[in-house]
Write an enzyme that holds these catalytic residues in place. Structure first.
Site: not given
Ligand code: 9MR
Length: 859
Positions: A350, A672, A720, A729
């Site tokens: 994102d 992602h 994947d 991601e």
């Molecule tokens: O890394 C984060 C993980 O520990 C959490 O469980 C998850 C859900 O809240 O969010 C992950 O972080 C994401 C962030 O919220 C938005 N950008 C992408 C991050 C990686 O997926």
């Protein structure tokens, strides 16, 4: 991190569906399998429902409400739908949903195929009115997509002249006989190896998938197919974490460097791999290159990344970007100011930029440098080592890359000293969306204690590291760190909203005692001031009290403070520093004991939460704990554990997959990401080499894995697929862990370790813009006198020695040596010799010194 499929496909499909006759109703006779995902919209997310052009989906009051722009001709000109819905030919299905609309209009529900030739299965129109009604219709499938392939369910909302809003809820499709899940996400080899390679002199282990209860013969073949070693496997039985029955194979005794080796058992062969001291040397730089790719506010130039990864600057206020130079707070905050928060790294797939998470990421890169400078080899990070615009500015490139984020963190500080938790889009954008094409308004979330302490910690750490590189910047950092720490103490419990997950991640952290400890430790290590020292020693986290096999992550940062206190000399009692180091060895021993029992050895504790979101980064952060245990004790077993972690990530796992893009025969590709989105748009690239996938997540927290992987063994909960954001991601805090560990591993696999001498060097310098004058004190910390000595170090920048005293000075490239004069070759035990030099040019201080070829401590 929310995705949508290409809209044109969806529109084309419904053109075909519109011509479909309504089949006779049938009845579901099998188990009541629910076939659509997220039909209740209770999570606040619309995933995986997509909308076509002219339609905007929002979740309001637990319903999906679609705002539809009027003026379309056909019902299928405005759509909301879901792909990947399984259908079995000849089976009965019942589609049901609640719906209401601001203005009454017909709405069609349709089932069919999501790709060419877009065949239809069923379609029925319903009269939707302002009063919520429950609708249902049944049909028999004429098409067969049993495994979440190309089936689609959609609502056709077009054909109206005026704008309208249609809301749906409780969408359900029940039917079919095939149980959900059961899709094996990747072809699995039976002989699982690190697909990149193994280092001569270090353990070499592989895993054989086999239910045999007796040892099996393995052979190691070279690239010509000749057998170069053989042996017997050790049966280990059923491994619950992977779901495999396994044997271990140990071919450590084979040490001949080469490429294209394979390990063979019966008719099964592993992917090829190398045996080489260089296996992770390139990875260390590719892992760091990830951060340049993720830079916001600057063009990513082809000269550094190649044509396919080049892109214009994102979020610098060039339309359609709404820019990051003048960002207001969210409307509900009314903070009364805007901030210029251009720059920094995009967090992940994102375009959000988060202080909680940016903090640990920048810290980990800087810690990699600081550790190398104090007890390792920082020359690997010197100027010119990375392909970045700052590669010839006289400053180590790792510091340059980290500064891109540190500068951003400073910009997130509010006038009162608190730091805003995050800045991101007002709404989630579609996948793909290149950064410069993101048209969403950007908004600052509220300030938070956790973000403020992240800023305090990293700014204090950075101040220390820039002291000899850029004194003005160093002072600015320390001022910001002090201000942030004081603001956090005045606002000790300002917790970020855990539900603030629209348009960006929440990164909410409701325990901040660990961030307080971390920030106090950094400020104490930098300033030595007793007030910070007292906060350190009175913390419940002091002396690695909270270091466990769970390690550390963006929400649990106390061990970061411990690491700094163990590496940087402070006024803490020596016994306390020893206790911290001992804690790292103790936890490292726990990892090694657990790893010995695993089918696929990896430093990861799944006993509490299973495999979590970003599990691969936890593996690496725990590998950092192992690496530090090796640094603190010298024990080889910890070093070997670090390499085991890398072997798991690079292919010795139950999916035969390398989780690092570009590394290994079967490596992740479809992460992602809104730009590396080739899976959705063939003109875009896959993930660049060195990008780390988040990894298995047994919580199954996105619609793709919920559909594909129910019941997966924990280590196999990964696919994947670009839509599978909870497993695939990329993120800055995950790649910072990869950079730290691969940098360490490269240092340990490159050359024999430099023996340590009984000496300590204290380097002080007066600097001006075009040069410096340095005094170097070299202390004999041993028990016998030296009769001669030769000091060696490297100047990190463009400095050239112009004159020196009390030694014979010479310089080759960056390497400087000083040998004793006739009158000062003898240095008694416990005494020092004092020498010095003048140099022209720019750059930081030398960080590593040798006496007679052996490394010295720095004072
Ligand atoms: O890394 C984060 C993980 O520990 C959490 O469980 C998850 C859900 O809240 O969010 C992950 O972080 C994401 C962030 O919220 C938005 N950008 C992408 C991050 C990686 O997926």
């Amino acid at each position: 991190m929310r995705s949508q499929p290409p809209r044109l496909l969806a529109a084309a499909l419904l053109t075909a569906l519109a011509a479909t006759a309504i089949p006779a109703a049938g009845t579901a006779e099998a188990a009541e399998y629910e076939r659509v995902l997220n039909g209740k919209f209770d999570s606040g997310s619309a995933d995986p429902w997509w909308s076509s052009a002219g339609v905007t989906n929002r979740i309001t009051g637990g319903e999906l409400c679609a705002s539809v722009t009027g003026g379309t001709t056909n019902p299928w000109d405005a759509l909301v739908g879901q792909n990947g819905v399984p259908f079995e030919s000849g089976q009965s299905y019942t589609l049901s949903f609640d719906a209401h609309a601001t203005t009454a209009q017909p709405v069609a529900a349709a089932a069919g195929e999501s790709v060419s030739p877009y065949r239809g299965i069923a379609r029925q129109e319903f009269a939707v009115t302002p009063t919520k009604q429950h609708f249902t219709f049944s049909f028999t499938s004429t098409l067969d997509f049993p495994d979440a392939g190309n089936g689609q369910v959609a609502f056709q909302l077009g054909g109206q002249t005026a704008d309208n809003t249609i809301c749906v809820d409780n969408v359900s499709l029940v039917g079919g006989v095939k149980p959900p899940g059961g899709v094996v996400p990747n072809p699995t080899r039976k002989v699982q190896v690190d697909q990149v390679g193994y280092v001569p002199g270090l353990p070499k282990r592989a895993t054989l998938v086999s239910t045999a209860t007796t040892p099996q013969t393995w052979t190691l073949k070279n690239s010509a197919g000749a057998t170069v070693a053989s042996g017997q496997s050790t049966p280990k039985g059923a491994d619950a974490t992977s779901g495999d029955s396994v044997h271990s194979i140990d071919f450590s005794s084979f040490d001949t460097p080469g490429t294209g080796y394979t390990l063979v058992v019966g008719t099964d062969s592993s992917f090829p791999f190398d045996i080489s001291a260089d296996v992770v040397k390139k990875l260390r730089y590719d892992a760091l290159a990830f951060f340049y790719h993720q830079r916001s506010g600057t063009p990513i130039e082809a000269q550094y990344v190649g044509d396919q990864y080049a892109r214009p600057a994102g979020h610098i206020n060039v339309a359609p970007n709404q820019g990051d130079n003048n960002v207001p707070c969210r409307a509900d905050l009314a903070c009364g100011y805007t901030l210029d928060v251009r720059g920094g790294w995009y967090d992940a797939g994102d375009h959000g930029k988060y202080v909680v998470n940016g903090g640990i990421s920048a810290w980990q890169l800087l810690n990699s440098y600081e550790r190398a400078a104090r007890i390792g080899d920082a020359s690997a990070f010197r100027d010119g080592t990375l392909a970045i615009p700052e590669k010839a500015n006289g400053v180590p490139d790792l510091l340059d890359e980290a500064r891109w984020e540190v500068d951003f963190l400073l910009k997130m500080q509010a006038p009162d000293g608190m730091a805003h938790h995050k800045v991101h889009d007002a709404n989630w954008t579609a996948l793909p969306t290149r950064p410069e094409l993101d048209d969403q308004p950007r908004r600052l979330s509220a300030t938070s204690t956790a973000a403020t302490l992240n800023l305090a910690a990293v700014a204090a750490q950075a101040s220390r590291l820039w002291k000899s590189v850029d004194a003005t910047y160093s002072a600015k950092l320390l001022t910001a760190a002090r201000k942030a720490y004081a603001a956090a103490k005045a606002n000790p419990n300002k917790i970020a909203d855990p539900n603030d997950g629209t348009g960006g991640g929440a990164y909410s952290d409701n325990t901040v005692s660990d961030e307080f400890y971390w920030a106090a430790a950094e400020l104490y290590a930098t300033t030595g001031e007793s007030a910070y020292g007292t906060d350190v020693t009175s913390s419940p986290h002091y002396k690695a009290a909270s270091l466990t096999r769970a390690g550390f992550y963006w929400g649990g940062t106390a061990p970061l403070g411990d690491i700094t206190l163990a590496l940087v000399p402070t006024g803490l009692p020596a016994a306390d520093v020893t206790a911290i180091k001992t804690a790292f060895a103790t936890v490292a021993d726990q990892h090694l004991a657990a790893m010995a029992q695993m089918g696929y050895a990896t430093p990861y504790d799944n006993s509490v939460d299973g495999y979590v979101w970003g599990s691969n980064s936890a593996v690496l952060n725990n590998a950092q704990v192992l690496a530090l245990a090796h640094d603190f004790t010298g024990a080889d077993k910890y070093r070997d554990g670090v390499f085991e972690a890398l072997h798991y990530l690079l292919g010795r796992n139950p999916l035969s997959t390398s989780y690092v893009a570009g590394y290994g025969e079967q490596a992740v590709q479809n992460v992602h990401h809104r730009f590396w989105a080739k899976q959705n748009d063939p003109t875009l690239p896959i993930a660049p080499p060195g990008s780390l996938s988040g990894g298995p997540n047994s919580g199954l927290q996105d619609p793709i894995v919920q559909r594909l992987l129910p019941g997966c063994p924990q280590q196999k909960c990964w696919v994947d697929d670009i839509g599978a954001y909870s497993v695939n991601e990329v993120a800055v805090n995950w790649n910072s862990a990869l950079a730290w560990v691969s940098g360490w591993a490269a240092e340990k696999s490159g050359k024999p370790p430099v023996p340590v001498a009984d000496c300590e060097v204290t380097f002080t310098a007066n600097r001006w813009s075009s040069g410096l004058s340095a005094n170097v004190a070299v202390k004999n910390t041993g028990t016998t006198a030296w009769t001669s000595w030769k000091l060696g170090f490297a100047l990190p920048g463009t400095q050239q020695v112009t004159a020196g005293w009390s030694a014979n000075w010479s310089q080759t490239g960056r390497d400087v040596t000083a040998t004793n004069m006739s009158w000062n070759g003898k240095v008694e035990a416990g005494k020092s010799v004092y020498i010095g030099f003048n140099a022209s040019g720019a750059g930081g201080d030398p960080t590593a010194f040798t006496i007679n070829g052996k490394s010295c401590k720095t004072g």
